[in-house]
Motif scaffolding. Structure first.
Motif, short mmCIF file in Angstrom:
data_model
loop_
_atom_site.label_atom_id
_atom_site.label_comp_id
_atom_site.label_asym_id
_atom_site.label_seq_id
_atom_site.Cartn_x
_atom_site.Cartn_y
_atom_site.Cartn_z
N MET A 1 15.27 21.09 -2.31
CA MET A 1 13.95 20.95 -1.71
C MET A 1 13.87 19.61 -0.97
O MET A 1 14.55 18.66 -1.31
N MET A 2 12.99 19.58 0.01
CA MET A 2 12.79 18.36 0.77
C MET A 2 11.31 18.15 1.03
O MET A 2 10.53 19.11 1.03
N GLY A 3 10.94 16.90 1.21
CA GLY A 3 9.57 16.55 1.53
C GLY A 3 9.48 16.09 2.97
O GLY A 3 10.40 15.44 3.48
N ILE A 4 8.37 16.42 3.61
CA ILE A 4 8.14 16.02 5.00
C ILE A 4 6.77 15.35 5.06
O ILE A 4 5.78 15.90 4.55
N MET A 5 6.74 14.17 5.69
CA MET A 5 5.50 13.42 5.77
C MET A 5 5.44 12.66 7.09
O MET A 5 6.47 12.50 7.76
N ALA A 6 4.25 12.17 7.43
CA ALA A 6 4.08 11.37 8.64
C ALA A 6 2.79 10.57 8.52
O ALA A 6 1.94 10.85 7.67
N ASP A 7 2.67 9.60 9.38
CA ASP A 7 1.41 8.87 9.55
C ASP A 7 0.83 8.36 8.23
O ASP A 7 -0.28 8.69 7.85
N THR A 8 1.61 7.49 7.58
CA THR A 8 1.13 6.89 6.33
C THR A 8 0.23 5.68 6.59
O THR A 8 -0.63 5.38 5.76
N HIS A 9 0.39 5.00 7.71
CA HIS A 9 -0.52 3.94 8.17
C HIS A 9 -0.95 2.97 7.07
O HIS A 9 -2.14 2.69 6.91
N ASP A 10 0.02 2.45 6.33
CA ASP A 10 -0.25 1.39 5.34
C ASP A 10 -1.11 1.81 4.15
O ASP A 10 -1.50 0.95 3.37
N ASN A 11 -1.45 3.07 4.01
CA ASN A 11 -2.30 3.47 2.89
C ASN A 11 -1.45 3.56 1.63
O ASN A 11 -0.85 4.60 1.34
N LEU A 12 -1.39 2.46 0.89
CA LEU A 12 -0.49 2.37 -0.26
C LEU A 12 -0.83 3.39 -1.34
O LEU A 12 0.07 3.97 -1.96
N ASP A 13 -2.11 3.64 -1.59
CA ASP A 13 -2.49 4.65 -2.61
C ASP A 13 -1.97 6.03 -2.20
O ASP A 13 -1.44 6.77 -3.03
N ALA A 14 -2.12 6.37 -0.93
CA ALA A 14 -1.67 7.68 -0.45
C ALA A 14 -0.14 7.76 -0.49
O ALA A 14 0.42 8.81 -0.85
N ILE A 15 0.53 6.68 -0.13
CA ILE A 15 2.00 6.66 -0.20
C ILE A 15 2.45 6.86 -1.64
O ILE A 15 3.35 7.66 -1.92
N ARG A 16 1.81 6.16 -2.57
CA ARG A 16 2.16 6.31 -3.99
C ARG A 16 1.99 7.76 -4.44
O ARG A 16 2.84 8.30 -5.16
N ASP A 17 0.88 8.38 -4.03
CA ASP A 17 0.63 9.77 -4.42
C ASP A 17 1.73 10.69 -3.87
O ASP A 17 2.20 11.59 -4.56
N ALA A 18 2.12 10.46 -2.61
CA ALA A 18 3.17 11.29 -2.00
C ALA A 18 4.50 11.07 -2.71
O ALA A 18 5.22 12.04 -3.01
N VAL A 19 4.84 9.82 -2.99
CA VAL A 19 6.10 9.51 -3.68
C VAL A 19 6.11 10.17 -5.06
O VAL A 19 7.11 10.78 -5.46
N GLN A 20 5.01 10.08 -5.79
CA GLN A 20 4.93 10.71 -7.11
C GLN A 20 5.11 12.22 -7.01
O GLN A 20 5.82 12.83 -7.82
N LEU A 21 4.47 12.84 -6.02
CA LEU A 21 4.62 14.29 -5.83
C LEU A 21 6.07 14.64 -5.54
O LEU A 21 6.63 15.54 -6.16
N PHE A 22 6.69 13.93 -4.61
CA PHE A 22 8.07 14.23 -4.26
C PHE A 22 9.01 14.02 -5.44
O PHE A 22 9.93 14.81 -5.65
N ASN A 23 8.78 12.98 -6.22
CA ASN A 23 9.61 12.76 -7.41
C ASN A 23 9.38 13.85 -8.45
O ASN A 23 10.33 14.35 -9.05
#
Length: 160
Positions: A1-23
Motif C-alpha cells: 500500500m502507498m499513501g498520496i498527499m499534497a499541500d500540507t502548508h506547514d500544518n503540523l497537526d494535519a501532517i502528524r495526523d497523516a503520518v499516523q494514518l500512514f503508519n
C-alpha cells in the motif's frame, strides 16, 4: 500500500495526523505532490515508517532550506518518476494543467500524482490522475489523503 498527499502548508497537526494514518495502515511509500513550505516540517515526515518521495510546489520558496532539511528523506525536485509494483508514477505539483494533461496522455505513466488545486480529484482513464486534495485543510476545510494499492490501482480518499 502507498499513501498520496499534497499541500500540507506547514500544518503540523494535519501532517502528524497523516503520518499516523500512514503508519497505522502500514504503507510502504508516501508520495507528496508539493507545497511542503518550511524546512521544519521535515521533522514530522521523519516519523514515517515508509519511503518518502516529494516534489516542490509553487509555494515552496525556501528551496535550499527544504533540500537541506529533507536530504535524509528524499531528493526534492520539480518532477519525479517513481516505479512501484511494475507501475510507473509521474509526480508533479500540477500548476500547469497542460503539463498534467500531457503527462496523462503521454502513455508513459500508469498514474500521474498531482496537487495544487486543494481539491481531491481522481480521473480514471488510460492513465489514472490522482489529486489527493489538501492535507492542511486551509482552503476547503477538509484534510484529505489517498491510500492506494499500487498493484491494482484501487484507491480510497480518506478524510483526516
Amino acid at each position: 500500500m502507498m499513501g498520496i498527499m499534497a499541500d500540507t502548508h506547514d500544518n503540523l497537526d494535519a501532517i502528524r495526523d497523516a503520518v499516523q494514518l500512514f503508519n497505522r495502515e502500514k504503507v510502504e511509500l508516501v508520495i507528496h505532490a508539493g507545497d511542503l513550505i518550511a524546512p521544519f516540517t521535515a521533522r514530522e515526515f521523519q516519523k514515517l515508517n515508509a519511503k518518502f518521495v516529494a516534489v516542490f510546489g509553487n509555494n515552496d520558496g525556501e528551496r535550499e532550506g527544504l533540500r537541506t532539511a529533507y536530504r535524509d528523506l528524499c531528493i526534492l525536485k520539480d518532477f519525479r518518476e517513481v516505479s512501484v509494483s511494475s507501475r510507473k508514477f509521474a509526480v508533479i505539483h500540477g500548476m500547469e494543467e497542460a503539463i498534467v494533461n500531457s503527462l496523462a496522455k503521454s502513455g508513459l505513466y500508469d498514474v500521474v500524482v498531482r496537487g495544487h488545486s486543494h481539491k481531491p480529484e481522481i480521473i480514471n482513464g488510460e492513465t489514472l490522475v490522482v489529486n489527493p486534495g489538501e492535507v492542511c485543510g486551509y482552503v476547503s476545510g477538509d484534510r484529505t489523503v489517498v491510500i492506494m494499492d499500487p498493484d491494482t490501482l484501487s484507491h480510497e480518499l480518506i478524510y483526516l
